[in-house]
Scaffold this active site. Structure first.
Site, short mmCIF file in Angstrom:
data_model
loop_
_atom_site.label_atom_id
_atom_site.label_comp_id
_atom_site.label_asym_id
_atom_site.label_seq_id
_atom_site.Cartn_x
_atom_site.Cartn_y
_atom_site.Cartn_z
N ARG A 284 0.78 5.25 17.18
CA ARG A 284 0.37 6.45 16.38
C ARG A 284 -0.19 7.54 17.61
O ARG A 284 -0.98 7.06 18.46
CB ARG A 284 -0.69 6.45 15.37
CG ARG A 284 -0.23 5.47 14.16
CD ARG A 284 -1.30 5.55 13.28
NE ARG A 284 -0.92 4.59 12.12
CZ ARG A 284 0.16 4.64 11.14
NH1 ARG A 284 1.14 5.76 11.23
NH2 ARG A 284 0.30 3.67 10.44
N ALA B 18 -10.35 8.52 7.69
CA ALA B 18 -10.06 9.90 7.27
C ALA B 18 -9.03 10.13 6.46
O ALA B 18 -8.94 11.15 5.57
CB ALA B 18 -9.51 10.59 8.46
N ASN B 19 -8.16 9.16 6.26
CA ASN B 19 -7.14 9.02 4.87
C ASN B 19 -7.30 8.68 3.61
O ASN B 19 -6.84 8.77 2.60
CB ASN B 19 -6.01 8.03 5.58
CG ASN B 19 -6.48 6.59 5.60
OD1 ASN B 19 -7.49 6.28 4.91
ND2 ASN B 19 -6.06 5.80 6.71
N ASP C 134 -3.13 6.50 -3.36
CA ASP C 134 -2.04 5.82 -2.47
C ASP C 134 -1.29 4.63 -3.56
O ASP C 134 -1.75 4.36 -4.74
CB ASP C 134 -2.14 5.22 -1.12
CG ASP C 134 -3.19 3.99 -1.17
OD1 ASP C 134 -3.63 3.76 -2.23
OD2 ASP C 134 -3.15 3.19 -0.24
N SER D 238 0.86 -1.14 -0.12
CA SER D 238 0.11 -0.18 0.11
C SER D 238 0.88 1.29 -0.03
O SER D 238 1.68 1.52 -1.04
CB SER D 238 -0.67 -0.11 1.39
OG SER D 238 -1.85 0.87 1.17
N ASP E 179 -1.15 1.34 -3.91
CA ASP E 179 -2.27 0.49 -4.48
C ASP E 179 -3.50 0.85 -4.81
O ASP E 179 -4.40 0.07 -5.01
CB ASP E 179 -2.31 -1.05 -3.59
CG ASP E 179 -2.81 -0.62 -2.15
OD1 ASP E 179 -2.87 0.66 -1.69
OD2 ASP E 179 -3.18 -1.73 -1.31
N THR F 139 0.19 -1.92 10.89
CA THR F 139 0.80 -1.98 9.63
C THR F 139 2.32 -1.52 9.81
O THR F 139 3.26 -1.92 8.89
CB THR F 139 0.19 -0.95 8.47
OG1 THR F 139 0.42 0.33 9.15
CG2 THR F 139 -1.12 -1.46 8.43
N ARG G 24 -2.61 4.72 19.86
CA ARG G 24 -2.87 3.28 19.42
C ARG G 24 -1.45 2.77 18.76
O ARG G 24 -1.17 3.34 17.99
CB ARG G 24 -4.17 3.01 18.87
CG ARG G 24 -4.10 3.86 17.55
CD ARG G 24 -5.52 3.22 16.54
NE ARG G 24 -5.28 2.07 16.01
CZ ARG G 24 -4.81 2.00 14.58
NH1 ARG G 24 -4.20 2.89 14.22
NH2 ARG G 24 -4.52 0.70 14.31
N PRO G 25 -1.43 1.55 18.83
CA PRO G 25 -0.32 0.85 18.07
C PRO G 25 -0.65 0.75 16.68
O PRO G 25 -1.87 0.17 16.56
CB PRO G 25 0.03 -0.58 18.91
CG PRO G 25 -1.50 -0.70 19.50
CD PRO G 25 -2.11 0.34 19.77
C1 LIG Z 1 -4.40 6.12 10.99
C2 LIG Z 1 -4.12 5.48 9.82
O1 LIG Z 1 -4.18 6.04 8.86
N1 LIG Z 1 -3.85 4.17 9.73
C3 LIG Z 1 -4.15 3.25 8.47
C4 LIG Z 1 -2.75 2.22 8.82
O2 LIG Z 1 -3.32 1.37 9.69
P1 LIG Z 1 -2.38 1.56 11.17
O3 LIG Z 1 -3.06 0.20 11.87
O4 LIG Z 1 -2.76 2.81 12.05
O5 LIG Z 1 -0.98 1.48 10.71
O6 LIG Z 1 -3.02 1.42 7.41
C5 LIG Z 1 -4.06 0.62 7.12
C6 LIG Z 1 -3.97 -0.15 5.99
O7 LIG Z 1 -3.66 0.55 4.76
C7 LIG Z 1 -5.26 1.62 7.06
O8 LIG Z 1 -6.59 0.96 6.84
C8 LIG Z 1 -5.58 2.61 8.24
O9 LIG Z 1 -6.33 3.69 8.18
MG LIG Z 2 -3.60 1.24 0.09
#
Ligand SMILES: CC(=O)N[C@H]1[C@@H](OP(=O)(O)O)O[C@H](CO)[C@@H](O)[C@@H]1O
Ligand SMILES: [Mg+2]
Length: 556
Positions: free
Chosen positions: A530, A397-398, A295, A71, A297, A525, A521-522
């Protein structure tokens, strides 16, 4: 019941061939927010074993999908996303079998136990559909994945390079159309382009072209030097766009190689760093230009506008895209009334968000009486919650999200309540639902939906952005020694349970500023935690995030 012809020697031989280097030989892999994701060099055996477990899952249901991608992560990473027969991410009850299979010390025993425990028969009709994005490590990992699938005698359908949502779509489509295994063997990505081309053309024909319209013709699409650039060109709607009144430029299309994948460009960079993508200044634009970033992918999308030379940037993020699409769908439904009832009263509708949704977005929706649900981060949670409604709009949100609907049920509701399917309003509403990707968030499909909405409403990006103002926010990430000690508890992961006492200290920090909130939160990925803070001013949001960051950096 057909039985498995497991050849331990063949299976173990493949496992040895794909053994990790010494650096990763003791790594325990965990199933994160969207599957397995880490340094590409660690993933050969992971892919081989995911192939085996996916083959078993496909034998149980008829089909499965596996996407090789990391991704928005940097080029050195890669990952595996697993798809169920219905096109959605693999059901949560199968995350453990995949994780255990990947980490097992006795692979053949593990597979035999899994098959016996779940009572899954071998099926020569099962298909595992695979694809990858443009990373240099992907062909190697696809080979490992296919070796795993074939080691247990299951057949592979290899689609080559696709965006993640395209693979989800194709698996979903085969399921929806009740495709036979031979039909699946004969599929290719053209099905995706034909589907969206046809549906967009039909929808476009229904949109009136008002002289007073503020719809902007210039659209720059930054595809993060990932797979999205190629696929957008193949979709051939917006790149051959005179018919649609659009003038499209594709930026960072990946044609210069993968070296710059997600590098200072793409949805993640725009959303988090609030800066224009690399190369933006070289494009001749004006204040009316619409900008879009995918992004790597192509499952995320954000819209924005502003001035690349001054970096004055206004982002229309996933929260706002959800609201714009949700409002639009509601307005299409509100047109469908008869003397007995109106469609809006007969349809259950939800907007699903995560803890990262801006509070202003949530307030906008609740003030309007729209049902909002909050779930943990990750599309798998959003999608499943949205499925509980007739129409569910879900976005992180992203920019990761989509609209899903119970299309056949809605058609039946219309018919049962004496609405004619030939009615112009009904036709338009149903056709709009066909622009979405029903299986997963899809930058291309969302682009079509948003453009259709903008064209129909005759508004420009600035006008639609003004429906509410985001509360200033800041997101930081911090590498800690062991992120697994951070445990959250709450429907949307915004409360920390462990390490003990930490939550109170976070609250103490943000309570100093009225109207603010923050949480930790941890990541699922990346090897980080974060930190998210929101406050009435950006200065305060920054201060809160920095203070939490400093506290964590000292102790963890
Ligand atoms: C805060 C944030 O942007 N988190 C992203 C990120 O997850 P994390 O668990 O926060 O690393 O990657 C995910 C997969 O692409 C996406 O679904 C998610 O929204
Ligand atoms: Mg992606």
């Amino acid at each position: 019941m057909e039985s498995w012809n497991l050849n331990a020697e063949v299976i173990n031989q493949g496992d040895t061939t794909h053994a990790p280097t010494d650096k990763y030989k003791d790594t325990v892999f965990s199933y994160g927010t969207a599957g397995f994701r880490t340094d590409a060099d660690a993933l050969d055996r992971v892919c081989y074993r995911v192939g085996i477990v996916a083959a078993i899952r496909a034998s149980e249901t008829g089909a499965a999908g596996v996407m090789i991608t990391a991704s928005h992560n940097p080029l050195k990473d890669n990952g595996v996303k697993i798809i169920d027969k219905n096109g959605a991410m693999v059901t949560q009850s199968w995350e453990d079998p995949f994780t255990n299979g990947v980490n097992s010390s006795d692979l053949v025993q593990y597979i035999s136990d899994l098959i016996a425990e779940k009572g899954i028969a071998y099926s020569d009709k099962a298909r595992v559909c695979v694809a990858c994005d443009t990373r240099d490590s992907s062909p190697r990992l696809i080979a490992a994945l296919k070796a795993g699938i074939e080691a247990v005698g299951v057949k592979v359908k290899d689609f080559g390079e696709l965006s993640t949502p395209q693979l989800h779509f194709l698996v979903w489509f085969a399921d929806k159309e009740n495709y036979s295994p031979e039909d699946i063997d004969g599929m290719n990505e053209e099905i995706y382009y034909d589907y969206y081309k046809k549906n967009l053309q039909e929808y476009w024909a229904l949109i009136s072209r008002d002289e007073e319209s503020h719809y902007q013709s210039q659209l720059v699409v930054d595809t993060a030097n990932g797979i999205g650039g190629k696929q957008l060109k193949k979709l051939d709607i917006f790149t051959n766009s005179s018919h649609y009144g659009l003038d499209v430029t594709v930026l960072n299309d990946g044609s210069t190689g993968t070296e710059f994948l997600n590098h200072k460009c793409g949805a993640e960079c725009i959303h988090k760093d609030k800066s224009f993508p690399l190369g933006a200044e070289e494009i001749k634009t004006d204040d009316n230009t619409k900008w879009v970033s995918f992004d790597g992918d192509a499952d995320r999308i954000v819209y924005y506008y502003g001035n690349p030379s001054t970096q004055d940037l206004n982002v229309i993020d996933g929260d706002k895209i959800a609201i714009l699409l949700g409002d639009y769908i509601k307005s299409l439904m509100n047109n469908i009334t008869n003397d007995k009832t109106s469609l809006s009263e007969l349809i259950t509708f939800v907007v699903v968000q995560t803890g990262y949704a801006n509070s202003a977005a949530t307030k906008y929706l609740t003030d309007k009486g729209v049902k909002v649900e909050r779930v943990p981060t990750g599309v798998k949670y959003l999608h499943h919650r949205a499925e509980q409604y007739d129409i569910g709009v879900y976005f992180e949100a992203n920019g990761h999200g989509t609209v899903i609907s119970k299309y056949q049920k809605i058609v039946k509701i219309l018919q049962d309540n004496d609405f004619s399917l030939d009615d112009a309003h009904v036709n338009k509403f149903l056709k709009f639902l066909l622009l979405t990707n029903e299986a997963v968030g899809d930058a291309l499909a969302t682009l079509l939906m948003v453009e259709a909405f903008l064209k129909d409403s005759g508004k420009n990006t600035k006008e639609v952005n003004e429906i509410y103002s985001d509360l200033p926010s800041r997101m930081l990430k911090l590498a800690v020694k062991d992120r697994s000690q951070f445990k959250t508890h709450h429907e949307d992961e915004t409360l920390l349970l462990q390490p003990e006492g930490l939550q109170d200290r976070i609250v103490e920090i943000f309570s100093k500023v009225e109207g603010s909130r923050a949480f930790v939160r941890p990541s699922g990925t990346e090897d980080v935690v974060r930190i998210y803070a929101e406050a009435p001013t950006l200065e305060d949001a920054d201060k809160i995030a920095d203070e939490i960051n400093d506290m964590l950096a000292k102790e963890f």
